[in-house]
Design a protein around this motif. Structure first.
Motif, short mmCIF file in Angstrom:
data_model
loop_
_atom_site.label_atom_id
_atom_site.label_comp_id
_atom_site.label_asym_id
_atom_site.label_seq_id
_atom_site.Cartn_x
_atom_site.Cartn_y
_atom_site.Cartn_z
N LEU A 141 14.37 102.29 76.58
CA LEU A 141 13.54 102.95 75.59
C LEU A 141 13.93 102.53 74.17
O LEU A 141 13.05 102.23 73.35
CB LEU A 141 13.66 104.47 75.74
N THR A 142 15.23 102.47 73.90
CA THR A 142 15.66 102.02 72.56
C THR A 142 15.27 100.56 72.34
O THR A 142 14.98 100.16 71.22
CB THR A 142 17.19 102.17 72.38
N GLY A 143 15.26 99.78 73.44
CA GLY A 143 14.82 98.39 73.32
C GLY A 143 13.35 98.30 72.94
O GLY A 143 12.97 97.50 72.08
N PHE A 144 12.52 99.15 73.57
CA PHE A 144 11.09 99.19 73.22
C PHE A 144 10.90 99.68 71.78
O PHE A 144 10.04 99.17 71.06
CB PHE A 144 10.33 100.10 74.18
N ILE A 145 11.72 100.66 71.38
CA ILE A 145 11.64 101.15 70.00
C ILE A 145 11.99 100.03 69.02
O ILE A 145 11.29 99.81 68.03
CB ILE A 145 12.58 102.35 69.79
N ALA A 146 13.09 99.31 69.31
CA ALA A 146 13.54 98.23 68.43
C ALA A 146 12.50 97.12 68.36
O ALA A 146 12.17 96.61 67.27
CB ALA A 146 14.87 97.68 68.93
N LEU A 147 11.97 96.73 69.54
CA LEU A 147 10.98 95.66 69.57
C LEU A 147 9.69 96.07 68.86
O LEU A 147 9.11 95.29 68.09
CB LEU A 147 10.67 95.27 71.02
N THR A 148 9.25 97.31 69.10
CA THR A 148 8.04 97.81 68.45
C THR A 148 8.22 97.89 66.95
O THR A 148 7.32 97.56 66.18
CB THR A 148 7.66 99.20 69.00
N LEU A 149 9.42 98.32 66.52
CA LEU A 149 9.72 98.38 65.09
C LEU A 149 9.65 96.99 64.47
O LEU A 149 9.09 96.79 63.38
CB LEU A 149 11.11 98.99 64.88
N LEU A 150 10.18 96.00 65.20
CA LEU A 150 10.15 94.62 64.70
C LEU A 150 8.71 94.10 64.65
O LEU A 150 8.32 93.42 63.70
CB LEU A 150 11.01 93.73 65.61
N VAL A 151 7.93 94.43 65.68
CA VAL A 151 6.51 94.03 65.69
C VAL A 151 5.78 94.69 64.53
O VAL A 151 4.96 94.05 63.84
CB VAL A 151 5.85 94.43 67.03
N PHE A 152 6.07 95.96 64.30
CA PHE A 152 5.45 96.71 63.21
C PHE A 152 5.72 96.04 61.86
O PHE A 152 4.83 95.93 61.01
CB PHE A 152 6.00 98.14 63.21
N ILE A 153 6.95 95.55 61.69
CA ILE A 153 7.34 94.92 60.42
C ILE A 153 6.74 93.53 60.28
O ILE A 153 6.31 93.13 59.20
CB ILE A 153 8.88 94.85 60.32
N THR A 154 6.69 92.77 61.39
CA THR A 154 6.30 91.36 61.32
C THR A 154 4.82 91.13 61.59
O THR A 154 4.34 90.00 61.49
CB THR A 154 7.11 90.52 62.31
N PHE A 155 4.09 92.18 61.93
CA PHE A 155 2.67 92.03 62.25
C PHE A 155 1.89 91.31 61.17
O PHE A 155 1.08 90.41 61.47
CB PHE A 155 2.05 93.41 62.52
N PRO A 156 2.09 91.65 59.90
CA PRO A 156 1.33 90.96 58.84
C PRO A 156 1.59 89.46 58.76
O PRO A 156 0.78 88.71 58.23
CB PRO A 156 1.82 91.66 57.56
N MET A 157 2.76 89.01 59.32
CA MET A 157 3.09 87.58 59.26
C MET A 157 2.10 86.73 60.06
O MET A 157 1.94 85.55 59.80
CB MET A 157 4.51 87.34 59.80
N GLY A 158 1.47 87.34 61.05
CA GLY A 158 0.55 86.58 61.89
C GLY A 158 -0.88 86.62 61.41
O GLY A 158 -1.78 86.17 62.12
N TYR A 159 -1.07 87.17 60.25
CA TYR A 159 -2.44 87.34 59.75
C TYR A 159 -3.16 86.00 59.64
O TYR A 159 -4.36 85.91 59.89
CB TYR A 159 -2.42 88.04 58.40
N ARG A 160 -2.42 84.93 59.32
CA ARG A 160 -3.05 83.62 59.16
C ARG A 160 -3.28 82.94 60.51
O ARG A 160 -4.03 81.97 60.59
CB ARG A 160 -2.21 82.72 58.26
N LEU A 161 -2.60 83.43 61.57
CA LEU A 161 -2.74 82.81 62.88
C LEU A 161 -3.90 83.39 63.68
O LEU A 161 -4.55 82.68 64.44
CB LEU A 161 -1.44 83.01 63.69
N VAL A 162 -4.12 84.68 63.51
CA VAL A 162 -5.15 85.37 64.30
C VAL A 162 -6.11 86.06 63.35
O VAL A 162 -5.69 86.70 62.39
CB VAL A 162 -4.52 86.41 65.24
#
Length: 265
Positions: A141-162
């Motif tokens: 669960l903490t792994g999912f929290i950590a990964l989701t938190l990282l996705v939440f932070i880095t999501f805007p980085m993919g704006y130019r890809l998708v």
């Protein structure tokens, strides 16, 4: 032939078979380009020869060091969660168990091998089955929290890809953020866990075990700093994986790819 020799031969045959599948898929009746164009040992060696040696050595060393650092963070997270259950496994033993589990995991999907072996080894060492199971479940669960938190932070980085649909992107970000907040709240406030366990529809024969599992998970309410530290090291585990791919990418001078793309992916 004794059992150990037979087991070794099975492992050896499986490993050889997987490498043949990877580099010579036509042996199994597949297309020679099943994995991609020029995916052969010779093709890979040609790619490596085309790379500057000093560049290759530096970045592959960087990738290996970062990956090992990520593994150490994973071991630290595991021991922090064990400590929250009142269990203690020496660091050297935990590290050995991690590498054995990782080796077994090569032949199994996902992290089944790693998690399964660590669960077995921790139960064998501590003689505490319920609390050992709780550690692995909370770690996931903490792994999912950590990964989701990282996705939440880095999501805007993919704006130019998708090409995102902006309303859908907004909803997705809200869902990810809510998941992180709710999951942390449940772990940090054990009363919520007890309420959820009490209303959970489970057979009466399993009620006692489920209640013990819930009580063990609720124990982290008294060790909030350990839990938050575990989440922090969980983030470092995923960051290390991203940086490892960045190192490999830099070693082969991959074009049109940036570190932002890797973090987003």
């Amino acid at each position: 032939m004794n059992k150990k020799t037979l087991l070794f031969l099975i492992k050896l045959a499986t490993t050889v078979g997987l490498f043949v599948l990877l580099f010579r898929p036509e042996t199994y009746g597949l297309s020679p380009e099943f994995w991609g164009e020029n995916m052969t040992v010779r093709g890979i060696l040609d790619e490596i020869r085309a790379v500057e040696t000093h560049n290759l050595i530096f970045w592959l060393t960087f990738a290996a060091v970062v990956r090992l650092g990520g593994i150490l963070c994973g071991v630290i997270r595991w021991r922090l969660l064990l400590k929250g259950q009142g269990l203690d496994i020496p660091f050297g033993y935990a590290l050995q168990s991690w590498f054995v589990g990782r080796a077994i995991g090569i032949f199994l999907p996902g992290t089944i091998g790693l998690d399964g072996y660590r669960l077995y080894d921790s139960i064998r060492y501590t003689r505490e089955a319920i609390r050992s199971v709780t550690v692995i479940l909370v770690e996931k669960l903490t792994g999912f929290i950590a990964l989701t938190l990282l996705v939440f932070i880095t999501f805007p980085m993919g704006y130019r890809l998708v090409r995102f649909n902006k309303p859908m992107l907004f909803v997705t970000m809200i869902i990810l953020g809510t998941f992180v907040v709710v999951s942390l709240f449940i772990l940090l406030y054990p009363r919520v866990i007890r309420v959820l366990i009490s209303v959970l529809p489970v057979p009466q024969t399993l009620r006692t075990r489920v209640s013990k599992l819930g009580a063990a998970a609720a124990a982290y309410g008294a060790h909030r700093r350990l839990l938050l530290a575990a989440v922090f090291f969980g983030v470092l585990v995923h960051v290390a994986i991203c940086l490892m791919f960045f190192g490999v990418m830099s070693a082969i001078r991959a074009e049109n790819t940036t570190i932002y793309d890797i973090f987003f992916t």
